[in-house]
Design a protein around this motif. Sequence first.
Motif: not given
Length: 100
Positions: A94, A87-88, A32, A90-91
């Motif tokens: 995920e 953050r994106k 990530r 990681e999204e």
Amino acid sequence: MTVDWVTIVGTIGACASVASFTPQAWKIIRERSTKGLSLAMFALTALAFAAWTTFGVLQGEWTLIIPNAICLCFALFILGMIALPQRKTEEVAEALDPVE
């Protein structure tokens, strides 16, 4: 039946080119993170594969079009993941590989 060494070498090269992006893409998804990857390098790599794909289209050479188009997709994925805020990134990772 004769062995067409040119085709064999070309096929090995195409398969290796396509496969070479898989470990990096999977590492990004698994960890990530794109820390340490160069945005400029992947931008140039994407440009190179876009140019080779276009060249293949203009020449009508499917042996150039297919592997370079696949590599372009991988390069654009990695480039996009680098360009996204952490953050994106990681999204997206995920969504592609949910952690239990």
